[in-house]
Design a protein around this motif. Structure first.
Motif, PDB file in Angstrom:
ATOM      1  N   LEU A  30       0.834  -1.203   0.000  1.00 52.49           N
ATOM      2  CA  LEU A  30       0.000   0.000   0.000  1.00 52.49           C
ATOM      3  C   LEU A  30       0.870   1.255   0.000  1.00 52.49           C
ATOM      4  O   LEU A  30       0.626   2.191  -0.762  1.00 52.49           O
ATOM      5  N   ALA A  31       1.912   1.273   0.826  1.00 48.73           N
ATOM      6  CA  ALA A  31       2.824   2.424   0.871  1.00 48.73           C
ATOM      7  C   ALA A  31       3.517   2.624  -0.478  1.00 48.73           C
ATOM      8  O   ALA A  31       3.688   3.757  -0.927  1.00 48.73           O
ATOM      9  N   MET A  32       3.901   1.533  -1.125  1.00 51.21           N
ATOM     10  CA  MET A  32       4.524   1.636  -2.447  1.00 51.21           C
ATOM     11  C   MET A  32       3.534   2.225  -3.448  1.00 51.21           C
ATOM     12  O   MET A  32       3.889   3.090  -4.251  1.00 51.21           O
ATOM     13  N   ASP A  33       2.282   1.765  -3.390  1.00 50.63           N
ATOM     14  CA  ASP A  33       1.241   2.258  -4.291  1.00 50.63           C
ATOM     15  C   ASP A  33       0.990   3.752  -4.091  1.00 50.63           C
ATOM     16  O   ASP A  33       0.726   4.482  -5.045  1.00 50.63           O
ATOM     17  N   LYS A  34       1.099   4.207  -2.833  1.00 52.14           N
ATOM     18  CA  LYS A  34       0.868   5.626  -2.519  1.00 52.14           C
ATOM     19  C   LYS A  34       2.140   6.461  -2.678  1.00 52.14           C
ATOM     20  O   LYS A  34       2.162   7.635  -2.351  1.00 52.14           O
ATOM     21  N   ARG A  35       3.206   5.826  -3.154  1.00 54.24           N
ATOM     22  CA  ARG A  35       4.498   6.479  -3.412  1.00 54.24           C
ATOM     23  C   ARG A  35       5.149   7.087  -2.160  1.00 54.24           C
ATOM     24  O   ARG A  35       5.753   8.146  -2.206  1.00 54.24           O
ATOM     25  N   VAL A  36       4.985   6.384  -1.054  1.00 55.19           N
ATOM     26  CA  VAL A  36       5.643   6.788   0.188  1.00 55.19           C
ATOM     27  C   VAL A  36       7.130   6.512   0.025  1.00 55.19           C
ATOM     28  O   VAL A  36       7.525   5.480  -0.501  1.00 55.19           O
ATOM     29  N   ARG A  37       7.981   7.430   0.461  1.00 53.82           N
ATOM     30  CA  ARG A  37       9.436   7.259   0.311  1.00 53.82           C
ATOM     31  C   ARG A  37      10.118   6.901   1.634  1.00 53.82           C
ATOM     32  O   ARG A  37      11.155   6.272   1.643  1.00 53.82           O
ATOM     33  N   LYS A  38       9.545   7.366   2.745  1.00 58.32           N
ATOM     34  CA  LYS A  38      10.103   7.070   4.066  1.00 58.32           C
ATOM     35  C   LYS A  38       9.015   6.375   4.875  1.00 58.32           C
ATOM     36  O   LYS A  38       7.899   6.874   4.966  1.00 58.32           O
ATOM     37  N   LEU A  39       9.374   5.241   5.475  1.00 56.09           N
ATOM     38  CA  LEU A  39       8.359   4.420   6.112  1.00 56.09           C
ATOM     39  C   LEU A  39       8.858   3.867   7.439  1.00 56.09           C
ATOM     40  O   LEU A  39       9.987   3.404   7.535  1.00 56.09           O
ATOM     41  N   ILE A  40       8.002   3.944   8.441  1.00 58.55           N
ATOM     42  CA  ILE A  40       8.245   3.286   9.725  1.00 58.55           C
ATOM     43  C   ILE A  40       7.154   2.237   9.879  1.00 58.55           C
ATOM     44  O   ILE A  40       5.969   2.558   9.840  1.00 58.55           O
ATOM     45  N   VAL A  41       7.563   0.990  10.043  1.00 56.68           N
ATOM     46  CA  VAL A  41       6.623  -0.117  10.208  1.00 56.68           C
ATOM     47  C   VAL A  41       6.696  -0.581  11.659  1.00 56.68           C
ATOM     48  O   VAL A  41       7.774  -0.898  12.150  1.00 56.68           O
ATOM     49  N   GLU A  42       5.545  -0.598  12.317  1.00 58.55           N
ATOM     50  CA  GLU A  42       5.490  -1.065  13.707  1.00 58.55           C
ATOM     51  C   GLU A  42       4.794  -2.415  13.758  1.00 58.55           C
ATOM     52  O   GLU A  42       3.735  -2.588  13.164  1.00 58.55           O
ATOM     53  N   VAL A  43       5.422  -3.352  14.447  1.00 51.88           N
ATOM     54  CA  VAL A  43       4.839  -4.678  14.637  1.00 51.88           C
ATOM     55  C   VAL A  43       4.827  -5.002  16.127  1.00 51.88           C
ATOM     56  O   VAL A  43       5.659  -4.501  16.878  1.00 51.88           O
ATOM     57  N   ASP A  44       3.861  -5.816  16.546  1.00 49.67           N
ATOM     58  CA  ASP A  44       3.858  -6.216  17.956  1.00 49.67           C
ATOM     59  C   ASP A  44       4.214  -7.687  18.134  1.00 49.67           C
ATOM     60  O   ASP A  44       4.066  -8.245  19.208  1.00 49.67           O
ATOM     61  N   SER A  45       4.737  -8.292  17.089  1.00 43.70           N
ATOM     62  CA  SER A  45       5.259  -9.659  17.171  1.00 43.70           C
ATOM     63  C   SER A  45       6.784  -9.601  17.170  1.00 43.70           C
ATOM     64  O   SER A  45       7.387  -9.144  16.198  1.00 43.70           O
ATOM     65  N   GLN A  46       7.391 -10.052  18.251  1.00 44.86           N
ATOM     66  CA  GLN A  46       8.852 -10.047  18.310  1.00 44.86           C
ATOM     67  C   GLN A  46       9.440 -10.987  17.268  1.00 44.86           C
ATOM     68  O   GLN A  46      10.512 -10.706  16.725  1.00 44.86           O
ATOM     69  N   ILE A  47       8.759 -12.065  16.955  1.00 42.48           N
ATOM     70  CA  ILE A  47       9.257 -12.998  15.943  1.00 42.48           C
ATOM     71  C   ILE A  47       9.349 -12.307  14.587  1.00 42.48           C
ATOM     72  O   ILE A  47      10.359 -12.420  13.884  1.00 42.48           O
ATOM     73  N   VAL A  48       8.314 -11.572  14.198  1.00 40.37           N
ATOM     74  CA  VAL A  48       8.330 -10.846  12.922  1.00 40.37           C
ATOM     75  C   VAL A  48       9.384  -9.742  12.975  1.00 40.37           C
ATOM     76  O   VAL A  48      10.143  -9.551  12.018  1.00 40.37           O
ATOM     77  N   PHE A  49       9.458  -9.031  14.085  1.00 45.68           N
ATOM     78  CA  PHE A  49      10.447  -7.969  14.243  1.00 45.68           C
ATOM     79  C   PHE A  49      11.865  -8.499  14.015  1.00 45.68           C
ATOM     80  O   PHE A  49      12.635  -7.944  13.237  1.00 45.68           O
ATOM     81  N   TYR A  50      12.213  -9.595  14.688  1.00 50.07           N
ATOM     82  CA  TYR A  50      13.565 -10.146  14.538  1.00 50.07           C
ATOM     83  C   TYR A  50      13.791 -10.725  13.148  1.00 50.07           C
ATOM     84  O   TYR A  50      14.886 -10.625  12.605  1.00 50.07           O
ATOM     85  N   ALA A  51      12.769 -11.317  12.554  1.00 53.71           N
ATOM     86  CA  ALA A  51      12.911 -11.845  11.193  1.00 53.71           C
ATOM     87  C   ALA A  51      13.209 -10.726  10.197  1.00 53.71           C
ATOM     88  O   ALA A  51      13.976 -10.915   9.252  1.00 53.71           O
ATOM     89  N   LEU A  52      12.627  -9.549  10.421  1.00 57.15           N
ATOM     90  CA  LEU A  52      12.852  -8.417   9.521  1.00 57.15           C
ATOM     91  C   LEU A  52      14.182  -7.719   9.779  1.00 57.15           C
ATOM     92  O   LEU A  52      14.808  -7.200   8.860  1.00 57.15           O
ATOM     93  N   ASN A  53      14.619  -7.693  11.016  1.00 57.62           N
ATOM     94  CA  ASN A  53      15.839  -6.964  11.369  1.00 57.62           C
ATOM     95  C   ASN A  53      17.088  -7.832  11.404  1.00 57.62           C
ATOM     96  O   ASN A  53      18.199  -7.303  11.372  1.00 57.62           O
ATOM     97  N   GLN A  54      16.920  -9.146  11.497  1.00 55.69           N
ATOM     98  CA  GLN A  54      18.061 -10.072  11.497  1.00 55.69           C
ATOM     99  C   GLN A  54      17.746 -11.230  10.560  1.00 55.69           C
ATOM    100  O   GLN A  54      17.573 -12.372  10.995  1.00 55.69           O
ATOM    101  N   PRO A  55      17.643 -10.932   9.257  1.00 54.00           N
ATOM    102  CA  PRO A  55      17.212 -11.970   8.314  1.00 54.00           C
ATOM    103  C   PRO A  55      18.194 -13.142   8.245  1.00 54.00           C
ATOM    104  O   PRO A  55      19.394 -12.981   8.442  1.00 54.00           O
TER     105      PRO A  55
END
Length: 128
Positions: A30-55
């Motif tokens: 959705l952010a890509m479609d709206k042409r957002v250039r700077k994005l902060i994504v908040e998640v409340d799952s630590q598993i998803v958070f770590y998967a995104l930050n420590q792939p």
């Protein structure tokens, strides 16, 4: 600053982490479609958070969704992933309840009445 929220009704039985990863992916699209250039994504799952930050290599369906998210990373000038305690994520839960009470897709150009209150509640929890 623009506040954006992605909520989708999923009619299948998924783990919390899988549902969260799919929501992140939908929000990024959705952010890509709206042409957002700077994005902060908040998640409340630590598993998803770590998967995104420590792939790491993960060939599961969950891992493929995470990899798709990380590939989309390149479409933004800046993107960050933050973990928010479930108890401090009042706004996301409030908006989810609005969406789940609707029959069809939810899109809004206005801020619902309770948002200012929930933002203040979230801010209070985050500073504890």
């Amino acid at each position: 600053m623009v506040l954006g929220v992605f909520v989708d009704k999923i009619e299948v039985d998924l783990s919390v982490e899988m549902a969260e990863a799919m929501a992140v992916r939908g929000g990024i699209l959705l952010a890509m479609d709206k042409r957002v250039r700077k994005l902060i994504v908040e998640v409340d799952s630590q598993i998803v958070f770590y998967a995104l930050n420590q792939p790491r290599m993960d060939l599961s369906y969950f891992g493929r969704i995470i990899n798709n998210i990380l590939e989309d990373y390149k479409c933004f000038d800046e993107i960050s992933f933050s973990w928010v305690r479930h108890t401090a994520n009042t706004m996301a839960h409030y908006i989810s309840q609005i969406v789940f009470s609707c029959d069809g897709p939810f899109y809004s150009t206005f801020i619902p009445d309770g948002i200012a209150f929930t933002v203040n509640v979230d801010a209070g929890f985050r500073h504890l």
